[in-house]
Design a protein around this motif. Structure first.
Motif, PDB file in Angstrom:
ATOM      1  N   ARG A  13       0.838  -1.207   0.000  1.00 58.29           N
ATOM      2  CA  ARG A  13       0.000   0.000   0.000  1.00 58.29           C
ATOM      3  C   ARG A  13       0.874   1.259   0.000  1.00 58.29           C
ATOM      4  O   ARG A  13       0.555   2.236  -0.672  1.00 58.29           O
ATOM      5  N   ARG A  14       1.978   1.210   0.753  1.00 56.65           N
ATOM      6  CA  ARG A  14       2.884   2.379   0.735  1.00 56.65           C
ATOM      7  C   ARG A  14       3.513   2.553  -0.644  1.00 56.65           C
ATOM      8  O   ARG A  14       3.711   3.668  -1.113  1.00 56.65           O
ATOM      9  N   VAL A  15       3.826   1.421  -1.298  1.00 59.82           N
ATOM     10  CA  VAL A  15       4.459   1.488  -2.625  1.00 59.82           C
ATOM     11  C   VAL A  15       3.517   2.126  -3.648  1.00 59.82           C
ATOM     12  O   VAL A  15       3.928   2.982  -4.437  1.00 59.82           O
ATOM     13  N   ILE A  16       2.250   1.707  -3.637  1.00 61.28           N
ATOM     14  CA  ILE A  16       1.361   2.207  -4.700  1.00 61.28           C
ATOM     15  C   ILE A  16       0.677   3.520  -4.333  1.00 61.28           C
ATOM     16  O   ILE A  16       0.105   4.172  -5.207  1.00 61.28           O
ATOM     17  N   ALA A  17       0.738   3.917  -3.048  1.00 63.10           N
ATOM     18  CA  ALA A  17       0.129   5.194  -2.655  1.00 63.10           C
ATOM     19  C   ALA A  17       0.762   6.300  -3.486  1.00 63.10           C
ATOM     20  O   ALA A  17       1.975   6.343  -3.663  1.00 63.10           O
ATOM     21  N   GLY A  18      -0.033   7.185  -4.012  1.00 66.69           N
ATOM     22  CA  GLY A  18       0.519   8.254  -4.839  1.00 66.69           C
ATOM     23  C   GLY A  18       0.595   7.853  -6.299  1.00 66.69           C
ATOM     24  O   GLY A  18       0.718   8.709  -7.175  1.00 66.69           O
ATOM     25  N   GLN A  19       0.553   6.562  -6.589  1.00 65.13           N
ATOM     26  CA  GLN A  19       0.527   6.129  -7.994  1.00 65.13           C
ATOM     27  C   GLN A  19      -0.882   5.736  -8.413  1.00 65.13           C
ATOM     28  O   GLN A  19      -1.269   5.958  -9.558  1.00 65.13           O
ATOM     29  N   LEU A  20      -1.614   5.115  -7.508  1.00 66.17           N
ATOM     30  CA  LEU A  20      -2.997   4.713  -7.792  1.00 66.17           C
ATOM     31  C   LEU A  20      -3.876   5.165  -6.638  1.00 66.17           C
ATOM     32  O   LEU A  20      -3.705   4.688  -5.514  1.00 66.17           O
ATOM     33  N   PRO A  21      -4.814   6.065  -6.877  1.00 63.26           N
ATOM     34  CA  PRO A  21      -5.737   6.415  -5.795  1.00 63.26           C
ATOM     35  C   PRO A  21      -6.642   5.221  -5.472  1.00 63.26           C
ATOM     36  O   PRO A  21      -6.835   4.351  -6.330  1.00 63.26           O
ATOM     37  N   PRO A  22      -7.192   5.161  -4.249  1.00 63.97           N
ATOM     38  CA  PRO A  22      -8.147   4.088  -3.941  1.00 63.97           C
ATOM     39  C   PRO A  22      -9.298   4.120  -4.945  1.00 63.97           C
ATOM     40  O   PRO A  22      -9.710   5.196  -5.373  1.00 63.97           O
ATOM     41  N   THR A  23      -9.798   2.965  -5.321  1.00 61.99           N
ATOM     42  CA  THR A  23     -10.943   2.925  -6.245  1.00 61.99           C
ATOM     43  C   THR A  23     -12.231   3.002  -5.434  1.00 61.99           C
ATOM     44  O   THR A  23     -12.286   2.567  -4.285  1.00 61.99           O
ATOM     45  N   PRO A  24     -13.297   3.564  -6.030  1.00 63.50           N
ATOM     46  CA  PRO A  24     -14.556   3.671  -5.287  1.00 63.50           C
ATOM     47  C   PRO A  24     -15.240   2.324  -5.111  1.00 63.50           C
ATOM     48  O   PRO A  24     -14.974   1.371  -5.850  1.00 63.50           O
ATOM     49  N   MET A  25     -16.114   2.251  -4.125  1.00 67.31           N
ATOM     50  CA  MET A  25     -17.006   1.095  -3.956  1.00 67.31           C
ATOM     51  C   MET A  25     -18.406   1.663  -3.732  1.00 67.31           C
ATOM     52  O   MET A  25     -18.644   2.368  -2.761  1.00 67.31           O
ATOM     53  N   TRP A  26     -19.326   1.374  -4.653  1.00 72.25           N
ATOM     54  CA  TRP A  26     -20.662   1.975  -4.619  1.00 72.25           C
ATOM     55  C   TRP A  26     -21.745   0.920  -4.468  1.00 72.25           C
ATOM     56  O   TRP A  26     -21.622  -0.190  -4.972  1.00 72.25           O
ATOM     57  N   ASN A  27     -22.823   1.344  -3.824  1.00 75.48           N
ATOM     58  CA  ASN A  27     -24.055   0.561  -3.761  1.00 75.48           C
ATOM     59  C   ASN A  27     -25.054   1.150  -4.745  1.00 75.48           C
ATOM     60  O   ASN A  27     -25.173   2.375  -4.848  1.00 75.48           O
ATOM     61  N   TYR A  28     -25.756   0.303  -5.475  1.00 75.73           N
ATOM     62  CA  TYR A  28     -26.771   0.738  -6.435  1.00 75.73           C
ATOM     63  C   TYR A  28     -28.103   0.085  -6.067  1.00 75.73           C
ATOM     64  O   TYR A  28     -28.223  -1.144  -6.173  1.00 75.73           O
ATOM     65  N   PRO A  29     -29.109   0.888  -5.628  1.00 75.96           N
ATOM     66  CA  PRO A  29     -30.396   0.291  -5.249  1.00 75.96           C
ATOM     67  C   PRO A  29     -30.976  -0.604  -6.340  1.00 75.96           C
ATOM     68  O   PRO A  29     -31.582  -1.635  -6.035  1.00 75.96           O
ATOM     69  N   ALA A  30     -30.810  -0.235  -7.603  1.00 77.80           N
ATOM     70  CA  ALA A  30     -31.362  -1.065  -8.688  1.00 77.80           C
ATOM     71  C   ALA A  30     -30.703  -2.451  -8.692  1.00 77.80           C
ATOM     72  O   ALA A  30     -31.358  -3.471  -8.967  1.00 77.80           O
ATOM     73  N   LEU A  31     -29.438  -2.491  -8.362  1.00 71.11           N
ATOM     74  CA  LEU A  31     -28.727  -3.773  -8.337  1.00 71.11           C
ATOM     75  C   LEU A  31     -29.161  -4.605  -7.126  1.00 71.11           C
ATOM     76  O   LEU A  31     -29.279  -5.836  -7.213  1.00 71.11           O
TER      77      LEU A  31
END
Ligand SMILES: *Cc1c(COP(=O)(O)O)cnc(C)c1O
Length: 322
Positions: A13-31
């Motif tokens: 996590r320290r290595v990739i911090a600054g190179q890749l931001p955290p990706t989102p995790m979403w809830n979709y009521p339709a799903l």
């Protein structure tokens, strides 16, 4: 080969911090309405290479010594591992050659070339491409990078699961699609440390069940490899990942390719999300086994978005371009 640990995941996590931001995790009521579960989609499809594997590539390249950097790396892949290595090699200024089975997904092949890697099309399947890659690596004195038996790849991929359990500490299950098993192995590693009550459930295509059958048998097996989901098209079990999956998985489900295509469509309709087939396989498990997930809080990892144009046109019901 040393199994990666939670400390390796935290270091990654320290290595990739600054190179890749955290990706989102979403809830979709339709799903939720479609599945009968509370579904959280972890969006690895928005990575710069269009798949989660870039986390592993960046971590592996960061750990190479000077001699290895100079000699370069050789990988074999149907596409997303290749893009991960090519992306990370370019970042680190390391020469990178990729062997893909002949007639690859054109969008993945073009992306690898665009990232500046040398692309060699050889072999009818991943097994043959792997042999060719091993020969090439020996001839060049380069570092051969396995598709799954690499502790640094698993530790890098584990950063996605650090994010998931921080974003949703109260999950009942996380569902992960499997080819070689680096993603699911990473999920087991992190869940064991951070969320021991969360079940890790693996999913594979019934048309390429090598990892599933290896897990059930408790030994490495080779199996027919006929899935159309490239990211899952792997014909044998890998020792390192199976070692983590063995005690770590709560269950391993199979889905057929038709169900995967249906899930791809449901992701488009209910979550406005473009997934390649492999990226929709986790959701396919919920659609195939609704009773198992009903009323539960479940993360499904949308592992990738690199669908070919032909596949997309098929999904949209359009005739293929001439
Ligand atoms: C590689 C890949 C998988 C499978 O991951 P493994 O770590 O090989 O099990 C799933 N989905 C996508 C999009 C992939 O590229």
């Amino acid at each position: 080969m040393l199994q990666p640990t939670i400390s390796d995941a935290l270091a990654a996590r320290r290595v990739i911090a600054g190179q890749l931001p955290p990706t989102p995790m979403w809830n979709y009521p339709a799903l939720d309405a479609t599945t009968g579960a509370t579904v959280l989609v972890k969006h690895e499809n928005v990575q710069p290479t269009g798949a989660f594997k870039v986390r592993g590539g960046l971590n592996l390249l960061a750990g190479l010594g000077p001699a290895e950097r100079q000699a370069g790396i050789v990988g074999y892949s149907t596409g997303n591992h290749a893009q991960s290595l090519a992306f990370a090699a370019r970042r680190h200024g390391v020469p990178c050659a990729i062997v893909m089975p002949t007639d690859p997904n054109p969008c993945k092949a073009a992306a690898v070339r665009a990232l500046g890697a040398e692309l060699i099309e050889a072999g009818a399947d991943m097994g043959e491409a792997a042999e060719r890659a091993a020969e090439l690596a020996t001839a060049r004195g380069a570092r051969l990078v396995s598709a799954a038996d690499e502790p640094a790849l698993i530790a890098g991929v584990a950063t996605a699961y650090l994010e998931i359990f921080e974003q949703a500490p109260d999950l009942d299950a996380v569902v992960v699609p499997v080819g070689g098993g680096s993603g699911a192995a990473a999920a087991c590693l992190v869940a064991q440390a951070l969320a021991p009550r969360c079940q890790v459930i693996a999913v594979q295509s019934a048309a390429s069940p090598a990892a599933h059958d290896s897990w059930r048998a408790g030994r490495l097996l080779s199996r027919p490899n006929r899935t159309r989901a490239e990211g899952l098209a792997v014909g044998s079990g890998f020792a390192l990942t199976q070692g983590l999956l063995g005690p770590g998985l709560a269950d391993f489900l199979l889905v057929d390719d038709e169900r995967i295509s249906q899930a791809q469509w449901v992701l488009m309709r209910d979550a406005h999300t473009l997934a390649e087939r492999a990226g929709a396989a986790a959701l396919a498990a919920l659609l195939a086994h609704p009773e198992r997930f009903a009323g539960r809080r479940v993360a499904v990892v949308c592992t990738g978005a690199n669908a070919s144009e032909h596949e997309l046109r098929g999904q949209l019901g359009l005739a293929s371009a001439a």
